[in-house]
Write an enzyme that holds these catalytic residues in place. Structure first.
Site, PDB file in Angstrom:
ATOM      1  N   MET A 178     -17.902  21.248  -3.482  1.00  0.00           N
ATOM      2  CA  MET A 178     -17.345  19.900  -3.529  1.00  0.00           C
ATOM      3  C   MET A 178     -17.488  19.275  -2.149  1.00  0.00           C
ATOM      4  O   MET A 178     -17.984  19.903  -1.205  1.00  0.00           O
ATOM      5  CB  MET A 178     -15.877  19.927  -3.952  1.00  0.00           C
ATOM      6  CG  MET A 178     -14.967  20.679  -2.982  1.00  0.00           C
ATOM      7  SD  MET A 178     -13.208  20.497  -3.370  1.00  0.00           S
ATOM      8  CE  MET A 178     -12.924  18.778  -2.903  1.00  0.00           C
ATOM      9  N   CYS A 179     -17.017  18.031  -2.019  1.00  0.00           N
ATOM     10  CA  CYS A 179     -17.051  17.332  -0.726  1.00  0.00           C
ATOM     11  C   CYS A 179     -16.114  16.133  -0.824  1.00  0.00           C
ATOM     12  O   CYS A 179     -15.047  16.236  -1.412  1.00  0.00           O
ATOM     13  CB  CYS A 179     -18.481  16.916  -0.382  1.00  0.00           C
ATOM     14  SG  CYS A 179     -19.284  15.931  -1.664  1.00  0.00           S
ATOM     15  N   GLY A 180     -16.527  14.992  -0.268  1.00  0.00           N
ATOM     16  CA  GLY A 180     -15.701  13.796  -0.356  1.00  0.00           C
ATOM     17  C   GLY A 180     -15.876  13.055  -1.666  1.00  0.00           C
ATOM     18  O   GLY A 180     -14.907  12.711  -2.341  1.00  0.00           O
TER      19      GLY A 180
ATOM     20  N   GLY B 277     -18.868  13.955  -3.858  1.00  0.00           N
ATOM     21  CA  GLY B 277     -19.916  14.612  -4.639  1.00  0.00           C
ATOM     22  C   GLY B 277     -21.314  14.438  -4.085  1.00  0.00           C
ATOM     23  O   GLY B 277     -22.285  14.739  -4.780  1.00  0.00           O
TER      24      GLY B 277
ATOM     25  N   TRP C 179     -13.133  15.382  -3.489  1.00  0.00           N
ATOM     26  CA  TRP C 179     -11.850  15.111  -2.853  1.00  0.00           C
ATOM     27  C   TRP C 179     -11.309  13.715  -3.163  1.00  0.00           C
ATOM     28  O   TRP C 179     -10.097  13.525  -3.298  1.00  0.00           O
ATOM     29  CB  TRP C 179     -11.951  15.296  -1.339  1.00  0.00           C
ATOM     30  CG  TRP C 179     -10.637  15.120  -0.652  1.00  0.00           C
ATOM     31  CD1 TRP C 179     -10.246  14.097   0.160  1.00  0.00           C
ATOM     32  CD2 TRP C 179      -9.502  15.994  -0.764  1.00  0.00           C
ATOM     33  NE1 TRP C 179      -8.942  14.280   0.573  1.00  0.00           N
ATOM     34  CE2 TRP C 179      -8.469  15.436   0.023  1.00  0.00           C
ATOM     35  CE3 TRP C 179      -9.266  17.195  -1.440  1.00  0.00           C
ATOM     36  CZ2 TRP C 179      -7.218  16.047   0.140  1.00  0.00           C
ATOM     37  CZ3 TRP C 179      -8.022  17.796  -1.319  1.00  0.00           C
ATOM     38  CH2 TRP C 179      -7.013  17.220  -0.538  1.00  0.00           C
TER      39      TRP C 179
END
Length: 310
Positions: free
Chosen positions: A262-264, A266, A292
């Site tokens: 995951m990240c901020g 995608g 996120w």
């Protein structure tokens, strides 16, 4: 393993000479809102790879989602690719002006949604530009200005089978892993910078809290890229950097466990997903598409679901 393949500038030029399929170069440049840069503006102005189209992750998306550039529905994907003039069997070479930022996300979108032709991720555009300065005939760039995102005529692009179940993790999937405690049975990595992950630095999106999901561990994407060109490091060096980061930061990793990223929003989660697969540390992995931004928007500062370093 990834459904797309990394390709070097040398391999790209060889592909142009040898392939019998139609090859379309795809500029997937995208920039964070706080950078002041526009991927489409830079595409229009040039330079770009010859015969490129522009793929906008903020346009080819789920139009019913409140979250940015979520994976499109199949009907939207088919519609947008028809408008771009693509065909399901086209060979695609995806790149972006940063090097590797949004292009892994675009390559992941094409393959996850079931594009039938080969999909390559150029590693990377900045290396190609350097080679073009030395040998412009072999490494051609188009410096002309254009006023539309494609010069290809509209098609009837249709694919019907996707790999969404194999590639995508939903919000409900992640919440269930957290609530049940089953998240401990996964390698789950977040690509955001460490201060954002720890909750000690703000998110770039106003009003969004920083921190991380319980049971998720950090793997900042910048540690996996060449600091100058933003290309993926060679596989052996890539693997060494990942394992070194894990050791230095107390990150637990079990090659036998399934892996999630995951990240901020995608985007950079696709970078670490690609890196883990390229380094042969995982056979396959899934991306939490909402990442996120979705999680923190829903749970705000709920300490059960959002962890901050003390």
């Amino acid at each position: 393993m990834a459904l797309y393949k990394l390709i070097s500038p040398n391999e790209y030029t060889s592909l142009l000479k040898s392939s019998t399929a139609r090859i379309v170069s795809v500029d997937a440049s995208w920039h964070m809102p706080n950078t002041g840069r526009s991927g489409s503006k830079e595409y229009f102005e040039g330079p770009r790879l010859p015969n490129s189209i522009f793929f906008d992750i903020d346009d080819v998306k789920d139009e019913n989602s409140e979250f940015p550039h979520m994976l499109p529905t199949l009907s939207i994907f088919n519609k947008k690719l028809s408008e771009l003039g693509l065909l399901p069997n086209d060979t695609l070479v995806i790149y972006d002006k940063i090097g590797n930022f949004a292009s892994p996300r675009a390559a992941w979108t094409f393959t996850t949604m079931g594009h039938k032709g080969n999909v390559y991720l150029l590693n990377n555009y900045n290396d190609y530009v350097k080679l073009s300065k030395e040998d412009p005939k072999s490494y051609n760039l188009d410096y002309s200005s254009v006023n539309k995102i494609t010069s290809l005529p509209k098609t009837q692009y249709v694919v019907q089978e996707t790999f969404v179940k194999d590639q995508v993790l939903s919000f409900n999937d992640v919440k269930q892993l957290v609530d049940s405690g089953d998240i401990k049975n996964y390698n789950f990595f977040d690509a955001r910078a460490l201060p954002r992950f720890l909750g000690s630095a703000p998110e770039p999106r106003p009003g969004l809290t920083s921190g991380h999901i319980p049971g998720v561990q950090p793997l900042p994407f910048l540690s996996l890229l060449d600091p100058e060109t933003k290309g993926f490091l060679p596989n052996k060096e890539l693997k060494a950097n990942i394992l070194s980061f894990f050791k230095e930061n107390g990150v637990e990793f079990d090659k036998e466990k399934p892996t999630l990223t995951m990240c901020g929003t995608g985007v950079t989660g696709c970078i670490i997903k690609t890196a883990l697969e390229e380094a042969d540390l995982v056979k396959s992995s899934k991306l939490y598409d909402g990442s996120w931004t979705e999680w923190a928007t829903i749970f705000k500062n709920d300490p059960k679901y959002i962890i901050k370093a003390k």
